[in-house]
Design an enzyme around this catalytic site. Structure first.
Site, PDB file in Angstrom:
ATOM      1  N   ASN A  32      71.949 -10.997 -14.781  1.00 52.21           N
ATOM      2  CA  ASN A  32      73.145 -10.174 -14.659  1.00 52.21           C
ATOM      3  C   ASN A  32      72.732  -8.713 -14.566  1.00 52.21           C
ATOM      4  OD1 ASN A  32      75.624  -8.774 -15.132  1.00 52.21           O
ATOM      5  ND2 ASN A  32      76.435 -10.742 -15.792  1.00 52.21           N
ATOM      6  N   ARG A  74      72.821   4.096  40.512  1.00 52.84           N
ATOM      7  CA  ARG A  74      74.183   4.373  40.054  1.00 52.84           C
ATOM      8  C   ARG A  74      74.375   4.257  38.540  1.00 52.84           C
ATOM      9  NH1 ARG A  74      77.246   0.602  44.155  1.00 52.84           N
ATOM     10  NH2 ARG A  74      75.119  -0.171  44.398  1.00 52.84           N
ATOM     11  N   ARG A  88      66.790   5.199 -24.899  1.00 53.29           N
ATOM     12  CA  ARG A  88      67.758   6.293 -24.781  1.00 53.29           C
ATOM     13  C   ARG A  88      67.823   6.968 -26.143  1.00 53.29           C
ATOM     14  NH1 ARG A  88      72.456   1.854 -24.785  1.00 53.29           N
ATOM     15  NH2 ARG A  88      72.856   1.849 -27.023  1.00 53.29           N
ATOM     16  N   ALA A 107      63.434  -7.456  40.292  1.00 53.39           N
ATOM     17  CA  ALA A 107      63.756  -6.513  39.215  1.00 53.39           C
ATOM     18  C   ALA A 107      63.001  -5.201  39.387  1.00 53.39           C
ATOM     19  CB  ALA A 107      63.415  -7.141  37.868  1.00 53.39           C
ATOM     20  N   ASP A 122      69.825  -8.226  38.000  1.00 48.66           N
ATOM     21  CA  ASP A 122      71.034  -7.490  37.599  1.00 48.66           C
ATOM     22  C   ASP A 122      72.294  -8.351  37.650  1.00 48.66           C
ATOM     23  OD1 ASP A 122      71.306  -7.696  40.332  1.00 48.66           O
ATOM     24  OD2 ASP A 122      71.675  -5.572  40.689  1.00 48.66           O
ATOM     25  N   GLY A 141      64.127  -2.530  41.356  1.00 42.80           N
ATOM     26  CA  GLY A 141      64.978  -1.395  41.707  1.00 42.80           C
ATOM     27  C   GLY A 141      65.249  -0.483  40.517  1.00 42.80           C
ATOM     28  N   TYR A 185      60.295   4.317  -6.038  1.00 47.50           N
ATOM     29  CA  TYR A 185      59.511   5.239  -5.207  1.00 47.50           C
ATOM     30  C   TYR A 185      59.120   6.455  -6.035  1.00 47.50           C
ATOM     31  CZ  TYR A 185      58.429   8.015  -0.999  1.00 47.50           C
ATOM     32  OH  TYR A 185      57.810   8.773  -0.029  1.00 47.50           O
TER      33      TYR A 185
HETATM   34  C1  UD1 Z   1      71.787  -7.861  48.181  1.00 50.12           C
HETATM   35  C2  UD1 Z   1      71.884  -8.715  49.446  1.00 50.12           C
HETATM   36  C3  UD1 Z   1      73.361  -8.919  49.793  1.00 50.12           C
HETATM   37  C4  UD1 Z   1      74.080  -9.549  48.628  1.00 50.12           C
HETATM   38  C5  UD1 Z   1      73.872  -8.726  47.360  1.00 50.12           C
HETATM   39  C6  UD1 Z   1      74.424  -9.463  46.159  1.00 50.12           C
HETATM   40  C7  UD1 Z   1      69.918  -8.155  50.772  1.00 50.12           C
HETATM   41  C8  UD1 Z   1      69.431  -7.429  51.949  1.00 50.12           C
HETATM   42  N1  UD1 Z   1      71.222  -8.043  50.532  1.00 50.12           N
HETATM   43  O1  UD1 Z   1      72.323  -6.591  48.492  1.00 50.12           O
HETATM   44  O2  UD1 Z   1      73.481  -9.755  50.924  1.00 50.12           O
HETATM   45  O3  UD1 Z   1      75.459  -9.664  48.912  1.00 50.12           O
HETATM   46  O4  UD1 Z   1      72.479  -8.495  47.127  1.00 50.12           O
HETATM   47  O5  UD1 Z   1      74.412  -8.655  45.014  1.00 50.12           O
HETATM   48  O6  UD1 Z   1      69.168  -8.828  50.110  1.00 50.12           O
HETATM   49  N2  UD1 Z   1      65.095  -5.127  44.727  1.00 50.12           N
HETATM   50  C9  UD1 Z   1      63.733  -5.090  44.544  1.00 50.12           C
HETATM   51  N3  UD1 Z   1      62.948  -4.476  45.476  1.00 50.12           N
HETATM   52  C10 UD1 Z   1      63.470  -3.920  46.593  1.00 50.12           C
HETATM   53  C11 UD1 Z   1      64.858  -3.977  46.780  1.00 50.12           C
HETATM   54  C12 UD1 Z   1      65.643  -4.585  45.839  1.00 50.12           C
HETATM   55  O7  UD1 Z   1      63.221  -5.593  43.548  1.00 50.12           O
HETATM   56  O8  UD1 Z   1      62.685  -3.405  47.405  1.00 50.12           O
HETATM   57  C13 UD1 Z   1      65.909  -5.779  43.717  1.00 50.12           C
HETATM   58  C14 UD1 Z   1      66.894  -4.853  43.061  1.00 50.12           C
HETATM   59  O9  UD1 Z   1      66.315  -4.266  41.911  1.00 50.12           O
HETATM   60  C15 UD1 Z   1      68.040  -5.785  42.714  1.00 50.12           C
HETATM   61  C16 UD1 Z   1      67.981  -6.844  43.789  1.00 50.12           C
HETATM   62  O10 UD1 Z   1      66.696  -6.767  44.358  1.00 50.12           O
HETATM   63  O11 UD1 Z   1      67.837  -6.416  41.466  1.00 50.12           O
HETATM   64  C17 UD1 Z   1      69.045  -6.674  44.884  1.00 50.12           C
HETATM   65  O12 UD1 Z   1      68.832  -5.432  45.529  1.00 50.12           O
HETATM   66  P1  UD1 Z   1      70.028  -4.485  45.926  1.00 50.12           P
HETATM   67  O13 UD1 Z   1      69.479  -3.272  46.551  1.00 50.12           O
HETATM   68  O14 UD1 Z   1      70.952  -4.301  44.770  1.00 50.12           O
HETATM   69  O15 UD1 Z   1      70.715  -5.379  47.058  1.00 50.12           O
HETATM   70  P2  UD1 Z   1      72.202  -5.276  47.556  1.00 50.12           P
HETATM   71  O16 UD1 Z   1      72.367  -4.101  48.429  1.00 50.12           O
HETATM   72  O17 UD1 Z   1      73.119  -5.399  46.394  1.00 50.12           O
HETATM   73 CA    CA Z   2      72.975  -5.205  44.048  1.00 47.19          CA
END
Ligand code: UD1
Ligand code: CA
Length: 454
Positions: A377, A16, A440, A10, A103, A12, A387
Site C-alpha cells: 500500500n 505537393r 521525522r 518510392a 503512396d 519520388g 535521482y
Molecule cells: C501514375 C500513372 C497513371 C496513374 C497514376 C495513379 C504513369 C506514367 N502514370 O501517374 O497512369 O493513373 O499513377 O496514381 O505511370 N516514381 C518513381 N520514380 C520516378 C517516377 C515516379 O519512383 O521516376 C514513383 C513516385 O514516387 C510515385 C509513383 O512512382 O510513388 C507514381 O508516380 P507519379 O509521378 O505520382 O505518377 P502519376 O503522375 O500519379
Molecule cells: Ca501519383
C-alpha cells in the site's frame, strides 16, 4: 503464376506535400504510407519486395531495412525508368511481378489478391488494376477497343478529348509476367508531354506484340487512392481509422463514438472491451477482452490484460496485466509493469518500475526505478527519490509493505516485507522486514503559545 515479387515505386519527392520528409514516409493510420503498401503486398503473397528509392533514400532505406530490398533510382525519369531499376535484382525471376506505388496506403491485401487472381486466370502478360472514378482528372485513362480489350493507357497530359472523357482510370497497380515486363520496358521512350519514361506505355507495347493485356476493375475506389497532398493525407487518415474501428466492432469491440476513437492499423483489441470517446490506441498496443478504455486515454505500445480499466491516462511502452485499474490522470512511462489487480489512482506517475500483484498506489505519487512486491500500500504523496543529480538509483519495496502518506524513499533503499513507513518520513536507510521506519522530527506542543503571541 509462379513466385510473386512486389516492386514498390518510392523514389519520388512528393512536391505537393511541401515537406522535407519523403512522401512515402509520411504517416497515416500510425505508420508510414509505404509500410502499409509493403504489408499489403506481403499479406497478398509476395515472397520478396524490391523498393525503388531516390528522394531521401537514406531515410526510406532505414525504414525498409530487413523488410525489402532497395535499389536507388538516381534521377527520377519516370515510372517506367523506375521499374527498370529492379531488373538486375529480378534477373532469373520467372514468375509474376506486382508493381505498386508507395503512396497508396489504403490498398488492401484483398484488392491485390483479386488483381493477381484475375491475372492468373486470364493468362495475361499484364493485368492493370483499374477503377471507375466519378472524376478521373489527373489519372491515366484506360483505353479499350470496341471488343472491350485494353489497348493502351493514356496520361491526362497526353490525352485527346475522347480519351479524357473516359472515366476508367489506371490505379498505378499492375501484375506483370516478369519476362514480358522487362522486355517491353526496353522499348519505352520518353516522347510525351512530360518527357518521362512511362510504365504505362508497356501496356500498349505488349498489346502490339499480340500478348494478352487484361484489366481488373475494382469496386473499392478507396483502396486505390493515391496521396499527393496533405488534404489527401487527411482523407486517407479518416478512411483508415474508420476501417480499423469497423474491423474492431465486427470482432466484438464496443466503440461508443467511432468518430472520436483513433486506433492504429496494427493494434488489437479483445472482444467485449468498450472504447470510450477520445481514446488513442497507437503502435503495437494490445488490449485484452472485457476491458474499459477511455475516455481521454492515449496508449502507445502498451499491453493491457483482460478485464482492466484505464481511463484519463497516458501510457507508453508499458505492460498492464489482468484486472488492473488505472486513472484518472495517470502517466505510465516506459518499462513499467503493473501485475494483476494493481490499482493506480489519480495523479500518479510510474516509470521503469514493476508493481506486484494487488498493490495499490491510489493518489499523488511518483514511483520511479522501483521493484515493488505484491499487496503493497503506497500512501498518498509517496515519492521515490531516484535521482541524485547524476545517477538513477533503485528502490525496493517488498511484499505487504505499508508506506505512510507523504513519505520520501531516498534510493537506493529497501523497505522490507511487511514493514511500515511512518507518514511524513524521509527514509534514507533500509527498513528490515516487519519493522517500522520513522524518520521525522518528534512533535512538541507548546501550551498557551497562541495567547502569548497576541
Ligand atoms: C501514375 C500513372 C497513371 C496513374 C497514376 C495513379 C504513369 C506514367 N502514370 O501517374 O497512369 O493513373 O499513377 O496514381 O505511370 N516514381 C518513381 N520514380 C520516378 C517516377 C515516379 O519512383 O521516376 C514513383 C513516385 O514516387 C510515385 C509513383 O512512382 O510513388 C507514381 O508516380 P507519379 O509521378 O505520382 O505518377 P502519376 O503522375 O500519379
Ligand atoms: Ca501519383
Amino acid at each position: 503464376m509462379g513466385e510473386l515479387v512486389a516492386v514498390i515505386l518510392a523514389a519520388g519527392k512528393g512536391t505537393r506535400m511541401k515537406s522535407a520528409l519523403p512522401k512515402v514516409l509520411h504517416e497515416v493510420g500510425g505508420k508510414p504510407m509505404v509500410q502499409h503498401v509493403l504489408d499489403a503486398a506481403r499479406k497478398a503473397g509476395c515472397s520478396r519486395s524490391v523498393a525503388i528509392i531516390g528522394f531521401g533514400s537514406e531515410k526510406v532505406q532505414t525504414l525498409l531495412a530487413g523488410q525489402a530490398e532497395t535499389v536507388l533510382q538516381e534521377e527520377q525519369l519516370g515510372t517506367g525508368h523506375a521499374v527498370l531499376q529492379a531488373q538486375g535484382m529480378l534477373e532469373g525471376h520467372r514468375g509474376s511481378v506486382l508493381v505498386l506505388c508507395g503512396d497508396t496506403p489504403l490498398v488492401t491485401e484483398e484488392t491485390l489478391q483479386q488483381l493477381c487472381e484475375a491475372h492468373a486466370s486470364a493468362g495475361a502478360a499484364a493485368t492493370v488494376l483499374t477503377a471507375v472514378m466519378p472524376d478521373p482528372t489527373g489519372y491515366g485513362r484506360v483505353i479499350r477497343n470496341a471488343a472491350g480489350d485494353v489497348v493502351k493507357i493514356v496520361e491526362q497530359k497526353d490525352a485527346n478529348a475522347d480519351e479524357l472523357a473516359v472515366n476508367e482510370i489506371n490505379t498505378g497497380m499492375y501484375c506483370f509476367d516478369s519476362t514480358s515486363l522487362f522486355q517491353a520496358l526496353q522499348q519505352v521512350n520518353c516522347q510525351n508531354q512530360q518527357g518521362e519514361y512511362y510504365l504505362t506505355d508497356v501496356i500498349g507495347i505488349l498489346g502490339g506484340q499480340g500478348k494478352r493485356v487484361w484489366a481488373y476493375s475494382t469496386e473499392d475506389h478507396e483502396a486505390t487512392l493515391g496521396i499527393n497532398s496533405r488534404q489527401q493525407l487527411a482523407q486517407a487518415e479518416k478512411i483508415l481509422r474508420r476501417r480499423k474501428v469497423n474491423e474492431l466492432m465486427v470482432a466484438g469491440v464496443t466503440v461508443m463514438d467511432p468518430d472520436s476513437t483513433f486506433v492504429d492499423a496494427d493494434v488489437s483489441v479483445g472482444a467485449d472491451t468498450v472504447l470510450y470517446p477520445f481514446t488513442w490506441l497507437e503502435g503495437k498496443t494490445i488490449i485484452g477482452g472485457n476491458c474499459t478504455i477511455g475516455p481521454n486515454t492515449r496508449l502507445t505500445d502498451v499491453q493491457v490484460g483482460e478485464g482492466s480499466t484505464v481511463h484519463f491516462t497516458y501510457a507508453h511502452e508499458c505492460v498492464l496485466a489482468e484486472g488492473v485499474t488505472v486513472g484518472p490522470y495517470v502517466h505510465l512511462r516506459p518499462h513499467t509493469k503493473l501485475q494483476a489487480g494493481v490499482k493506480v489512482g489519480n495523479f500518479v506517475e510510474v516509470k521503469n518500475s514493476v508493481v506486484g500483484p494487488g498493490s495499490k498506489l491510489p493518489h499523488l505519487s511518483y514511483i520511479g526505478d522501483t521493484d515493488m512486491g505484491g499487496g503493497v500500500n503506497i500512501g498518498c504523496g509517496t515519492i521515490t527519490v531516484n535521482y541524485d543529480g547524476k545517477k538513477k538509483h533503485r528502490t525496493t519495496i517488498e511484499d505487504e509493505a505499508f508506506v505512510g502518506c507523504n513519505s520520501n524513499l531516498v534510493a537506493p533503499v529497501t523497505v522490507g516485507a511487511g514493514a511500515y513507513v511512518a507518514a511524513g518520513s524521509t527514509i534514507t536507510k533500509d527498513i528490515p522486514a516487519s519493522a517500522l521506519g520513522v524518520a521525522r522530527a518528534r512533535q512538541a506542543n507548546i501550551d498557551g503559545w497562541a495567547a502569548k503571541r497576541k
